[in-house]
Design a protein around this motif. Structure first.
Motif, PDB file in Angstrom:
ATOM      1  N   ILE A  76      -8.763   2.866   2.516  1.00 15.55           N
ATOM      2  CA  ILE A  76      -9.251   2.225   1.705  1.00 15.55           C
ATOM      3  C   ILE A  76     -10.269   1.214   1.896  1.00 15.55           C
ATOM      4  O   ILE A  76     -10.723   1.333   2.233  1.00 15.55           O
ATOM      5  CB  ILE A  76      -7.993   0.996   2.331  1.00 15.55           C
ATOM      6  CG1 ILE A  76      -8.030  -0.048   1.470  1.00 15.55           C
ATOM      7  CG2 ILE A  76      -8.412   0.240   3.763  1.00 15.55           C
ATOM      8  CD1 ILE A  76      -6.771  -1.271   1.587  1.00 15.55           C
ATOM      9  N   ALA A 121      -8.563  -5.641   3.384  1.00  7.29           N
ATOM     10  CA  ALA A 121      -8.630  -4.512   3.689  1.00  7.29           C
ATOM     11  C   ALA A 121      -8.811  -3.271   4.882  1.00  7.29           C
ATOM     12  O   ALA A 121      -7.894  -2.761   5.890  1.00  7.29           O
ATOM     13  CB  ALA A 121      -9.793  -3.316   3.258  1.00  7.29           C
ATOM     14  N   ILE A 152       0.851  -0.906   0.131  1.00  7.94           N
ATOM     15  CA  ILE A 152       0.391  -0.411  -0.332  1.00  7.94           C
ATOM     16  C   ILE A 152       0.686   1.287  -0.043  1.00  7.94           C
ATOM     17  O   ILE A 152       1.539   1.385   0.830  1.00  7.94           O
ATOM     18  CB  ILE A 152      -1.226  -0.013   1.319  1.00  7.94           C
ATOM     19  CG1 ILE A 152      -2.019  -1.590   1.367  1.00  7.94           C
ATOM     20  CG2 ILE A 152      -1.528   0.828   1.680  1.00  7.94           C
ATOM     21  CD1 ILE A 152      -2.594  -1.622   2.332  1.00  7.94           C
ATOM     22  N   ILE A 159      -7.535   1.921  -2.635  1.00 13.72           N
ATOM     23  CA  ILE A 159      -6.252   3.155  -1.758  1.00 13.72           C
ATOM     24  C   ILE A 159      -6.851   4.231  -2.790  1.00 13.72           C
ATOM     25  O   ILE A 159      -5.866   4.669  -3.122  1.00 13.72           O
ATOM     26  CB  ILE A 159      -5.832   2.243  -1.180  1.00 13.72           C
ATOM     27  CG1 ILE A 159      -5.401   3.304  -0.068  1.00 13.72           C
ATOM     28  CG2 ILE A 159      -4.656   3.095  -2.189  1.00 13.72           C
ATOM     29  CD1 ILE A 159      -4.532   2.615   0.747  1.00 13.72           C
TER      30      ILE A 159
END
Length: 506
Positions: A71, A93, A39, A66
């Motif tokens: 997210i 998530a 991420i 995201i």
């Protein structure tokens, strides 16, 4: 010059489009394929779990993506279409986020119970994921956003209780003894406008700033959840356990009406006809209903074990109630038997003047009272619960014998004996006439029975010569036992009973 301007404008449009695309990064596409493992930012993440296909004031998403520190992921659906339809994207998530918002929940979902909705499947997949990852240093904020068109009251305790039940079911399916409070701080609120959305997002972002560090990176967690689902998904087991809880509630509601009627009858000092056989039938029918509704859960290892726990809970609850009703009715029957026996002794007191004759002649009354108690107690027995009459019969026999032995010294016997003495002393001896005589006397007895339940009783009398007038008042016209004596109708308000006495001497 014109061409140069056109190319410049096109370049600006392309640049803006590229920046917009770069602003939102897709981590898992709609087919469930992982496109990016890491991420861009893993600090202060807010997980927004949506419900595709449902009108939502929050954004709906069909992919896991995201955008800055938010997210977004689609929740589960009941049809389980695709990998994301099972809720693993939402679970992954939420597992890396500092706070979680579950959106798309409606008032109807809350009233029906979250455990049977798509949101229940989403939560079950999330709880399964965090239980496998382990505890963080502090619980994560989980906000249940209930959307409604107008201002409506929300029972937060009901929502949180349902979430607790889902967590317990998943924990039982996995074999964990952890508590929900160790993982999440649950809050629920209503959403009616965009202002409410802004408030919830602000609250979630504030909670994410103080959140604990996640237990891994998104890609690894997503693969772990996907592999666990392929090997042995605990979600079906959790759903089976939830179905057992629903069956427990249904079985309890079915038996509640009959039990309430019995309790009401016993509270009015009345016996339940054929209580033993009826209680046996109710217990068998209720447990058979539970077994039939939870048959599918018996084949799953964890669910089967939990099913037995819930069944034992239902059985223990019913048996405890039936045992209490049995004890109350036995105590009531004992009280009624002793009272009737004492009344029988009072009626026979005039006939037996000698003490030895009194005990001998009333032995039959004692045996009759014991037999009547035995016969009625037989209808209360529940053999399957070891609720029998044997101990009660021993106790009653001892109390009947004691009542017979102590009756001559009892207050009731002394009062009646005193009345006999007073009647003998007050009786005047009439002079005998050689030719014989006949004397007449009139006794007038009147009883007034107004409305009431028998808490007031009084008598007043006046005697002039051989004649007398007695007036009594007893407010027992509404007493169920009195109405039963008159065939279901109220007794007359005033009853007059004249008595003519003739004394003939020859």
């Amino acid at each position: 010059m014109l061409l140069r301007g056109i190319f410049s404008l096109a370049a600006v449009v392309v640049a803006v489009s590229c920046n917009a695309a770069a602003a939102s990064t897709i981590l898992v596409d709609s087919s469930g394929s992982l496109t990016k493992s890491t991420i861009p930012t893993s600090q202060n993440l807010v997980a927004l779990l949506s419900s595709p296909g449902t009108p939502n004031l929050f954004t709906n998403s069909n992919t896991v993506s995201i955008d800055e520190n938010i997210i977004s992921a689609p929740g589960a659906n009941l049809e389980e279409s695709g990998l994301l339809g099972s809720g693993i994207g939402a679970a992954a998530a939420a597992s890396v986020a500092g706070s979680v918002i579950l959106t798309g929940v409606t008032i109807a979902d809350v009233e029906a119970g979250l455990d049977g909705t798509r949101h229940g499947r989403t939560l079950a997949e999330l709880f399964s994921s965090v239980l496998r990852l382990g505890k963080r240093s502090k619980p994560t904020s989980l906000i249940i956003a209930v959307q409604t068109d107008k201002e409506a009251s929300l029972d937060s305790s009901e929502v949180e209780g349902c979430v607790q039940e889902i967590f317990d079911s998943v924990a039982a399916a996995i074999g964990s003894l952890d508590e929900l409070d160790d993982y999440f701080d649950i809050t629920s609120t209503t959403v009616t406008s965009s202002e409410d959305v802004s408030k919830i997002m602000s609250s979630a972002q504030s909670a994410a700033k103080d959140a604990a560090k996640p237990q891994g990176i998104f890609g690894d967690i997503y693969k772990q959840i996907q592999k666990a689902s392929d090997d042995a998904d605990p979600t079906p087991v959790a759903e089976a356990i939830l179905s057992c809880n629903d069956a427990y509630s249904r079985a309890s509601r079915t038996s509640r009406a009959k039990i309430a009627a019995w309790k009401h009858r016993v509270s009015r000092n009345l016996m339940v006809n054929n209580f033993g056989s009826q209680a046996e039938s109710l217990l068998t029918r209720t447990l058979d209903m539970f077994d039939r509704d939870t048959m599918a859960a018996a084949g799953l290892t964890r669910a089967g074990e939990q099913r037995l726990v819930i069944r034992n809970k239902l059985q223990s609850r019913l048996e405890g109630i039936l045992e209490s009703l049995f004890d109350d009715q036995m105590a009531l029957l004992e009280k009624m038997t002793l009272k009737r026996f004492q009344l029988t002794l009072l009626r026979k007191m005039d006939k037996d003047t000698d003490v030895s004759e009194f005990f001998e002649n009333n032995a039959d009354a004692l045996r009759s009272a014991a037999f009547a108690f035995d016969n009625t107690a037989s209808s209360l027995e529940i053999p399957s619960l070891s609720l029998t009459k044997s101990k009660a019969i021993q106790d009653v026999n001892g109390k009947l014998n004691n009542a017979l032995l102590t009756f001559p010294d009892s207050p009731a016997a002394k009062i009646k004996a005193m009345k006999k003495v007073e009647a003998a002393v007050s009786k005047k001896q009439q002079p005998k006439e050689s030719g014989g005589s006949i004397s007449a006397a009139l006794d007038l007895v009147a009883m007034v029975r107004p409305d009431g339940f028998g808490n007031l009783q009084g008598f007043a009398g006046y005697q002039f010569g051989q004649h007398s007038v007695t007036v009594g008042v007893h407010n027992d016209a509404d007493e169920p036992s009195v109405i039963a004596q008159f065939g279901g109708v109220r007794p007359p308000f005033l009853r007059v009973q004249p008595k003519l006495k003739l004394d003939v001497e020859l």
